[in-house]
Design a protein around this motif. Structure first.
Motif, PDB file in Angstrom:
ATOM      1  N   MET A  79       0.761  -1.217  -0.141  1.00  0.00           N
ATOM      2  CA  MET A  79       0.061   0.028   0.011  1.00  0.00           C
ATOM      3  C   MET A  79       0.857   1.250   0.146  1.00  0.00           C
ATOM      4  N   PRO A  80       0.558   2.408  -0.665  1.00  0.00           N
ATOM      5  CA  PRO A  80       1.333   3.750  -0.683  1.00  0.00           C
ATOM      6  C   PRO A  80       1.667   4.290   0.592  1.00  0.00           C
ATOM      7  N   ASN A  81       0.725   3.896   1.606  1.00  0.00           N
ATOM      8  CA  ASN A  81       1.035   4.370   2.801  1.00  0.00           C
ATOM      9  C   ASN A  81       1.966   3.428   3.666  1.00  0.00           C
ATOM     10  N   ASP A  82       2.237   2.431   3.056  1.00  0.00           N
ATOM     11  CA  ASP A  82       3.178   1.365   4.080  1.00  0.00           C
ATOM     12  C   ASP A  82       4.697   1.319   3.469  1.00  0.00           C
ATOM     13  N   ARG A  83       5.023   2.001   2.675  1.00  0.00           N
ATOM     14  CA  ARG A  83       6.018   2.082   1.973  1.00  0.00           C
ATOM     15  C   ARG A  83       7.537   2.259   2.790  1.00  0.00           C
ATOM     16  N   GLY A  84       7.305   2.782   3.993  1.00  0.00           N
ATOM     17  CA  GLY A  84       8.221   3.058   5.198  1.00  0.00           C
ATOM     18  C   GLY A  84       8.129   1.898   6.090  1.00  0.00           C
ATOM     19  N   GLU A  85       7.473   0.822   5.856  1.00  0.00           N
ATOM     20  CA  GLU A  85       7.292  -0.316   6.642  1.00  0.00           C
ATOM     21  C   GLU A  85       8.574  -1.207   6.208  1.00  0.00           C
ATOM     22  N   HIS A  86       9.161  -2.113   7.283  1.00  0.00           N
ATOM     23  CA  HIS A  86      10.070  -3.058   7.004  1.00  0.00           C
ATOM     24  C   HIS A  86       9.063  -4.469   6.962  1.00  0.00           C
ATOM     25  N   LYS A  87       8.408  -4.511   5.736  1.00  0.00           N
ATOM     26  CA  LYS A  87       7.682  -5.817   5.596  1.00  0.00           C
ATOM     27  C   LYS A  87       7.384  -6.201   4.307  1.00  0.00           C
TER      28      LYS A  87
END
Length: 285
Positions: A1-9
């Motif tokens: 998802m665009p808002n999850d691009r900073g997550e390490h997953k």
């Protein structure tokens, strides 16, 4: 998802068939959730849709220069650390670094430099961990070590399972400590596309080979040889035709240089006349 691009997953990768299917649904008047979630646009026949034996989503490869050196490091990480302790402190730390024949000494700091090149980014990275030592909190220093280790592993010209494992450990270390910037009110999120691109480096190396062969740093040099030098050779007025003429002259000189080099490598010319040799052979008979 665009808002999850900073997550390490990990997230499911896009595929050309699934995107084409979503576009057809939208074209037929439906309202698929994937259209908004994937940030698609109403381009129902993208240029890659009919290309055989290709997958557009596999064509996006890592770029060390723009994603790591200039992207995450210079445009983000250096700025975050400067916001923590101030540009003056960072400059003082750079000036205080010991000199070494193989390390660049930034005797004036870095805040006064207006334009940076990939070479200077690399020279900064060699000493940046030492610059931060004692100036930033321990968790920020650990995040810096993880990120810089990742950058150096990414530049390997060949990889093994061990190097890729260590590369992944470096990325894990950075993400495990990046919240320090949130705690210090430097960042609210890490939804940064270039930061997200680091998650794809290992899989790209496994499928395409070392990132060193995909780096745009080499072609960037052509900006100097074909654009900047040509512009400097002009009178800065209606410079495009002058640059084209200058390039033609350079190519002519290069061709002549290659020809002369080829001539120099030829074996010595035999000045013996072939007709005399034939006469001698007949007399011997």
């Amino acid at each position: 998802m665009p808002n999850d691009r900073g997550e390490h997953k990990d997230s499911p990768l896009r595929t050309a068939p699934s995107v084409r299917f979503t576009l057809r649904q939208k074209q037929n008047g439906e309202d698929p959730l994937e259209f908004e979630d994937e940030g698609l646009r109403e381009v129902y026949s993208p240029f890659w849709s009919d290309l055989p034996h290709s997958d557009i989503f596999c064509c996006i490869s890592p770029d060390i220069l723009h994603q790591l050196h200039k992207g995450v490091f210079k445009d983000h990480f250096v700025k975050w650390c400067s916001d923590i302790v101030g540009e003056t402190t960072i400059d003082d730390c750079f000036r205080a670094m010991s000199t070494h024949p193989e390390l660049r000494h930034f005797k004036k700091g870095i805040s006064s430099v207006s334009q940076w090149t990939g070479k200077e980014h690399k020279e900064m990275q060699k000493v940046y961990l030492g610059v931060l030592a004692g100036a930033v909190p321990a968790k920020v220093l650990t995040a810096a070590r993880g990120f810089l280790d990742f950058v150096y592993y990414a530049q390997y010209q060949s990889h093994t399972i061990e190097t890729l494992h260590r590369m992944q450990e470096s990325l894990d270390l950075f993400h495990a400590n990046k919240d320090a910037f949130v705690d210090l009110s430097i960042r609210d999120h890490f939804n940064i596309p270039k930061l997200h691109s680091m998650r794809h480096y290992i899989t790209s190396i496994q499928s395409l080979g070392s990132v060193d062969g995909l780096n745009s740093e080499g072609p960037e040099q052509l900006h100097i040889d074909y654009v900047k030098k040509g512009y400097r050779a002009s009178n800065k007025n209606d410079y495009v035709p002058q640059m084209a003429k200058w390039l033609q002259h350079q190519e002519a000189i290069d061709l002549r240089t290659v020809y002369l080099r080829w001539c120099a490598e030829l074996p010595p010319h035999d000045e013996t006349d072939s007709s005399d040799k034939d006469v001698t052979d007949e007399e011997d008979d």
